[in-house]
Design an enzyme around this catalytic site. Structure first.
Site, PDB file in Angstrom:
ATOM      1  CG  ASP A  61      31.266  34.886  42.503  1.00 27.44           C
ATOM      2  OD1 ASP A  61      31.412  35.863  43.266  1.00 27.44           O
ATOM      3  OD2 ASP A  61      30.177  34.325  42.349  1.00 27.44           O
ATOM      4  CG  PHE A  74      38.528  43.174  44.115  1.00 22.71           C
ATOM      5  CD1 PHE A  74      37.519  43.235  45.064  1.00 22.71           C
ATOM      6  CD2 PHE A  74      39.522  42.220  44.285  1.00 22.71           C
ATOM      7  CE1 PHE A  74      37.499  42.381  46.164  1.00 22.71           C
ATOM      8  CE2 PHE A  74      39.521  41.358  45.373  1.00 22.71           C
ATOM      9  CZ  PHE A  74      38.510  41.439  46.320  1.00 22.71           C
TER      10      PHE A  74
END
Length: 224
Positions: A61, A74
C-alpha cells in the site's frame, strides 16, 4: 487512468464493490488525511498503458508519511528522503549494474514511462496508518488489473517481492510470462536474498530474449 485501460477495466468500475470503494475513500478524505492526493491515486495506470507494460513491480500500500506517496509503488517524489525499501532497491540495481550512475532521487516515473507498472495492491492509505485501507476493495480491483494483463498480453516480467506479492503468482500464467520472486527489500528481510536475486539483470535478459527493449534502471546502463 490512461484511455487504453478503459476497455480492460470499464466493467470493473461499474461493479458495486468499486462504486462503494470510491465512496468510502471520498468520505474518508472529508475527515482524515489520505495519501496519495486524489489526483495521483491512479498514477501507475496513467503513466503506463497496458500494451506498454514490460515489467510489473508490486507493492502493498502507499507510503503513509506526508509528501511520500504519489501513486507509484516504492517511488517517492524528487526531493523526498529515500524510504529504506527504496534505498535497498536502488542498491540492488547498482550491484547488478556497477557501471550505472547512482540515482540522485527516488522518483521512479522514468521507469513507468519505459513500461514498468509500479502497482500497489491497495491504492490509498490514511496518514500514519499503514494498511488502513486494506480489505476495502482495492485488492479486488488490482487483482483484476494483474489478471487482465497476464491473460491478454505476453512476455511480461512480474517482480514479486515478499509473501504478500508472491500470493499474486496464482493470477499469472507462468508459461506466458517471467515470474521473479525474492524477499521483500525492507531492511527486515532484504538480507535474506533480495540483493542476491539479481532481478533487474534477469528482467532485462528476459525482455531482450523476447525482442523487447530492456529497462534503463539507472543512468549509465546501456539498453542497446
Amino acid at each position: 487512468m490512461a484511455k487504453a485501460w478503459q476497455p480492460l477495466l470499464a466493467e470493473e468500475k461499474q461493479k458495486e464493490y468499486f462504486v462503494q470503494l470510491m465512496q468510502r475513500v471520498e468520505q474518508a478524505r472529508e475527515t482524515e488525511v489520505i495519501f496519495p492526493p486524489e489526483s495521483e491515486v491512479f498514477n501507475a495506470l496513467k503513466l503506463t498503458a497496458p500494451e506498454q507494460v514490460k515489467v510489473v513491480i508490486l507493492g502493498q500500500d502507499p507510503y503513509h508519511g506526508p509528501g511520500q506517496a504519489h501513486g507509484l509503488s516504492f517511488s517517492v517524489p524528487e526531493g523526498v528522503k529515500l524510504p529504506p525499501s527504496l534505498r535497498n532497491i536502488l542498491k540492488a540495481i547498482m550491484q547488478d549494474y556497477p557501471e550505472a550512475q547512482a540515482p540522485t532521487h527516488g522518483d521512479l516515473t522514468a521507469w513507468a514511462q519505459q513500461g514498468v507498472l509500479l502497482l500497489n495492491t491497495v491504492l490509498t492509505v490514511a496518514q500514519g496508518q499503514a494498511h488502513s485501507h486494506a480489505n476495502w476493495g482495492w485488492e479486488t480491483f488490482t487483482d483484476t488489473v494483474i489478471e487482465r494483463l497476464a491473460t491478454e498480453y505476453d512476455n511480461i516480467v512480474f517482480m514479486l517481492w515478499g509473501a504478500h506479492a508472491q500470493k499474486k503468482a496464482a493470477l499469472i500464467p507462468d508459461d506466458k510470462h517471467c515470474i521473479l520472486k525474492a524477499p521483500h527489500p525492507s531492511p527486515l528481510s532484504a538480507h535474506r536474498g533480495f540483493f542476491e536475486a539479481h532481478h533487474f539483470v534477469q528482467a532485462n535478459q528476459y525482455l531482450m530474449a523476447h525482442g523487447r527493449t530492456p529497462i534503463q534502471w539507472a543512468p549509465g546502463i546501456s539498453v542497446d
